[in-house]
Design an enzyme around this catalytic site. Structure first.
Site, PDB file in Angstrom:
ATOM      1  N   ARG A  45      -1.345   2.554  -0.198  1.00 21.59           N
ATOM      2  CA  ARG A  45      -0.203   2.402   0.724  1.00 21.59           C
ATOM      3  C   ARG A  45       0.513   1.077   0.473  1.00 21.59           C
ATOM      4  NH1 ARG A  45       2.181  -1.031   4.288  1.00 21.59           N
ATOM      5  NH2 ARG A  45       0.113  -1.674   4.978  1.00 21.59           N
ATOM      6  N   ASP A  46      -0.106  -0.036   0.839  1.00 16.66           N
ATOM      7  CA  ASP A  46       0.571  -1.328   0.720  1.00 16.66           C
ATOM      8  C   ASP A  46       0.900  -1.619  -0.742  1.00 16.66           C
ATOM      9  OD1 ASP A  46       1.676  -3.693   1.603  1.00 16.66           O
ATOM     10  OD2 ASP A  46      -0.152  -4.489   2.489  1.00 16.66           O
ATOM     11  N   HIS A  64      -5.857  -9.447   6.784  1.00 18.61           N
ATOM     12  CA  HIS A  64      -5.074  -8.819   5.714  1.00 18.61           C
ATOM     13  C   HIS A  64      -4.277  -9.925   5.032  1.00 18.61           C
ATOM     14  CE1 HIS A  64      -2.314  -5.369   4.380  1.00 18.61           C
ATOM     15  NE2 HIS A  64      -1.514  -6.397   4.224  1.00 18.61           N
ATOM     16  N   HIS A 107      -2.151 -11.490   1.732  1.00 17.03           N
ATOM     17  CA  HIS A 107      -1.445 -11.375   0.456  1.00 17.03           C
ATOM     18  C   HIS A 107      -1.677 -12.665  -0.317  1.00 17.03           C
ATOM     19  CE1 HIS A 107       0.971  -7.622   0.899  1.00 17.03           C
ATOM     20  NE2 HIS A 107       0.526  -7.768   2.134  1.00 17.03           N
ATOM     21  N   CYS A 144       7.099  -6.317  -4.700  1.00 17.18           N
ATOM     22  CA  CYS A 144       8.348  -5.561  -4.680  1.00 17.18           C
ATOM     23  C   CYS A 144       9.023  -5.691  -6.036  1.00 17.18           C
ATOM     24  CB  CYS A 144       9.263  -6.090  -3.581  1.00 17.18           C
ATOM     25  SG  CYS A 144      10.848  -5.256  -3.528  1.00 17.18           S
ATOM     26  N   ASN A 185      -1.520  -7.718  -2.227  1.00 20.85           N
ATOM     27  CA  ASN A 185      -2.689  -8.193  -1.499  1.00 20.85           C
ATOM     28  C   ASN A 185      -3.650  -8.850  -2.479  1.00 20.85           C
ATOM     29  OD1 ASN A 185      -1.699  -5.506  -0.176  1.00 20.85           O
ATOM     30  ND2 ASN A 185      -2.686  -6.688   1.420  1.00 20.85           N
TER      31      ASN A 185
END
Ligand code: ZN
Length: 311
Positions: free
Chosen positions: A18-19, A210, A212, A243, A252
């Site tokens: 997902r991420d 979580h 990054h 991105c 992450n």
């Protein structure tokens, strides 16, 4: 008083499907299914399979319902998915998620950019979704985004994070995960947030984090949090993420790096590191470029020499 002993076990929640994949060029549903099945076979116990967001907004997440229908559910693995709103939550529940993930940003500006509504409106919506999910006995985790910093609002005050966390707890949210959305957290910030949450009644082992790795502090943040008793961490296979249109944006912390790190602390993950590295290499092939995970480079596991030949 803070504890500085590491937990004896820890749990990695894999977020790559997902991420990691959400900002990539879309890959076929079949390939996403193969990736999740391969991750399931490594010993991971929680995998974020995708999100139920409008496909015109995030094309790479189209077909997450078909992904859930196509995977082979391994015993003991929880398959989770993110939903941005009530419609997404209903679709996720229909598709049979084991756990539903919702998100709200501490930063109102970020929440408006991400979800097109105020933080207050998101909290109201989360209350309604928790009520629906509880009918199906599906646990809800809320990701508290921009828990450390925000591109619009800069550093986020810890008091604001705790205030939002209290509101979510009052709604009956089972688990809270605190996300360093822009990778700006540092070990003292992590420690300060854990202090503040403990003061507000949480125990460290109830929290999830979580990170990054935008500024390279992800592993250090994990060590500090583990030292304080946190044992649930998100990570993305190979460090997948970022991105395509934002040079320098990173994903992450890499799952295989975090497994190696936590295992070395004695906070064992139960994950097969060699298998995980094999999956990360397959992901590099899938997306057609190298991933940033450290263990994929210059490590004994790669079969390449640790140091280049010659002087
Ligand atoms: Zn993230």
């Amino acid at each position: 008083m803070p504890s500085d002993r590491y937990p004896t076990t820890s749990e990695i929640r894999e977020v790559g499907p997902r991420d990691g994949l959400q900002d990539e060029q879309p890959i076929p549903v079949e390939a996403r299914i193969r990736l999740i099945d391969a991750l399931s076979a490594t010993g991971l116990r929680a995998i974020e399979v995708g999100s139920f967001i409008r496909p015109d907004l995030v094309p790479a997440m189209a077909g997450t319902d078909r992904v859930l229908a196509g995977i082979t559910r391994a015993p003991g693995v929880r398959y989770r998915a993110l939903a941005p709103n009530m419609r997404g939550a209903e679709l996720a529940l229909q598709a049979g998620v084991d756990e539903l993930e919702l998100v709200v940003s501490v930063s109102d500006a970020h929440n408006r950019g991400n979800l097109n509504m105020s933080t207050d409106a998101s909290v109201d919506q989360i209350g309604r979704i928790v009520a629906v999910a509880s009918e199906g006995v599906v646990p809800v985790e809320v990701i508290v985004a921009t828990a450390f910093g925000c591109v619009y609002q800069g550093t986020i005050p810890t008091a604001d994070v705790v205030a939002l966390a209290r509101r979510l707890r009052d709604l009956g949210v089972a688990t809270l995960s605190f996300a360093d959305t822009i990778g700006s957290a540092s070990p003292p910030m992590v420690s300060a947030l854990i202090d503040a949450l403990e003061d507000a009644g949480w125990q460290a082992d109830q929290l999830a984090l979580h990170f990054h790795n935008t500024r390279g502090a992800g592993p250090a943040n994990i060590v500090v949090a583990a030292q304080r008793g946190v044992r649930r961490f998100d990570a993305s296979i190979g460090g997948l993420g970022g991105c395509n249109f934002s040079p320098g944006a990173t994903g992450n912390v890499a799952t295989e790096d975090v497994v190696h790190l936590l295992d070395s602390l004695g906070a064992t993950t139960g994950v097969d590191l060699d298998a995980l590295i094999g999956v990360a290499r397959d992901v590099e092939t899938l997306i057609g470029r190298p991933l940033p995970g450290c263990l994929l480079r210059s490590s004994p596991w790669t079969g390449r020499p640790l140091l280049p030949d010659g002087p």
